[in-house]
Design an enzyme around this catalytic site. Sequence first.
Site, short mmCIF file in Angstrom:
data_model
loop_
_atom_site.label_atom_id
_atom_site.label_comp_id
_atom_site.label_asym_id
_atom_site.label_seq_id
_atom_site.Cartn_x
_atom_site.Cartn_y
_atom_site.Cartn_z
N ASP A 110 -8.32 -4.05 -3.23
CA ASP A 110 -8.89 -2.71 -3.25
C ASP A 110 -8.91 -2.17 -4.67
OD1 ASP A 110 -9.39 0.19 -2.33
OD2 ASP A 110 -9.14 -0.84 -0.42
N ASP B 181 4.74 -14.53 -19.14
CA ASP B 181 4.28 -15.06 -17.86
C ASP B 181 5.35 -15.99 -17.33
OD1 ASP B 181 2.92 -16.02 -15.69
OD2 ASP B 181 1.46 -17.20 -16.82
N HIS C 152 -8.35 5.13 -3.28
CA HIS C 152 -8.71 4.41 -2.06
C HIS C 152 -7.64 3.39 -1.66
CE1 HIS C 152 -11.22 1.75 0.53
NE2 HIS C 152 -11.88 2.86 0.82
N GLU D 183 6.49 4.11 3.96
CA GLU D 183 7.84 3.97 4.51
C GLU D 183 8.09 5.02 5.58
OE1 GLU D 183 12.51 3.64 3.03
OE2 GLU D 183 10.92 4.17 1.60
N SER E 267 -12.96 2.00 6.28
CA SER E 267 -11.93 1.64 5.31
C SER E 267 -10.55 2.06 5.79
CB SER E 267 -12.20 2.30 3.95
OG SER E 267 -13.22 1.65 3.26
#
Length: 542
Positions: A148, A175, A203, A214, A371
């Site tokens: 998203d 990394d 969104h 939660e 959505s």
Amino acid sequence: MAVSLFSFLALFGMTSVAFGQPEVKPGVVLLKCKEFYEPCDLSDLNKTAGISRIKRLAKTSRLLAGILSEGVTTDQAISTYAKDPRIDYVEPNYLVRAFDLPNDPFFKYQWGLHNTGQTGGTIDSDINAPLAWDLRPNGPNVVIGVIDTGVDYTHLDLANNMWTNSLEIPGNGMDDDDNGYIDDIHGINAATGKGDPMDDNQHGTHVAGIIAAEGNNGLGVSGVLQKAKIITCKCLDENGVGDTASAIVCMDYFAALAARSRNPVKMVATNNSWGGGGMSRAFTDAVRDHQKLGILFVAAAGNIGDNNDAVGSFPANIELSNVISVAASDAQDRLASFSNYGPHSVHVAAPGTDILSTIPGQVYDYLSGTSMAAPFVTGVIGSILATNTDMDWVSIKNLIIAGGTLTEAATDGLISGRRLRMIDQDGRGSLSCNNQVLRRRIQPKSSTLIMRVRQKLPLAMLKINCAKSSQPALSLINTPIQVTHLGLKKDVGVDNLLNDLGQNGDEVAYDGIFSGEFIPALAGTYRLLFPGADSVTVTVLE
């Protein structure tokens, strides 16, 4: 009213899905003497079983409570009593709890979870979340992927439910897990190639809150999964716009996490509340790769009121077995006016109008759309896995679509004819599904069509009962489609057999989708009669 898990299930005949083990209060067992032992003297047995004293629970029956001596376990006492011929039965003293609503202050506005008519809607037109929360684990180990605009992982209602990459050291600029992304602690930004998926729109954070804000933390709202792990990949920018390539990067990132040798991430589903553009073969391949890893792909059906059978919506119309396409319902239990639908392409409806959830900046807001409907489904998928940790993706998908509540508005507009329901009576509900049979033609999507001689016409039909689809032991059982050539002087019925064996045009074996092909050798008009008196008229040209 307080009631035990098993008495609730017995009351409503909910036996097809295995719930988690009930809690037992230690120190006490319940037992009953057989009727022909009167009086029932158990003094010798009580000593052997490690019982310090016995008390009668009911004056009108032989029901007794045995108080265990210190150091004696419930299992030890039950084992001893169960062997004695005087005992009718013996069982643990199960813990029961009141069916409390969560203490999240905005829960009262979340009609999709618990509809009391608070927004002027129809009472009980919801997914029945509070009852389900009382009857199963919340899924702290269930991982859900959100593709998203990113997620505000600092939101206080989401922070504890965010997935954390155990192979990365936060903030060291390296990394650590050698996957090409620095500090991908909670996911990545696929567009920039960075390890920070912070939401700069709203969104994605709203979607994540519907799935797993939660619950019972005294703050804001509750998600469908009150405890879970959200991992996010940002492929849409601050305007909510992205591209197929970035979405494929997200899919690849999640697939790599699921397949990595150290600490693989067992992801049950990804939520995809986005769409548009053309049907991408490249992205379809990415969804197929997820299928091989056992990951479901939940997609919003679209918001322009179209019939997806006629005008396909990407990615919701991807024809792979691990895809679940979701329409939106409103508080009156109708399909939302804006929602796309499709009797042969959209699987199920879920609440999608005026949905309150998290947005960036420690605040909350209402949004509407398919959505918002898709993450309700994704959350229930997580709940099913939390309750049945070994269940495969096929069974989970089947429970989502077969376990819903039949609604008049959805009957003719969706594959299932149902609106999402977590738990219910009379065999309904994804977590309590029992003997809910669903049969629906999947292909062809149109009931009238034109083709040419020797052209292949894909045929497919969904046939499931709750979690169950066809089984290997039933592999010789196919689904016949009667094909009649109406142009002949004497109609001749021919059975065109569909299979669920993963061969001859069938995508996945034993997924409940029976597939085959119709290849006409002669021109004319044909009638294809599917089970349930569902017919398709085919005009075949030379």
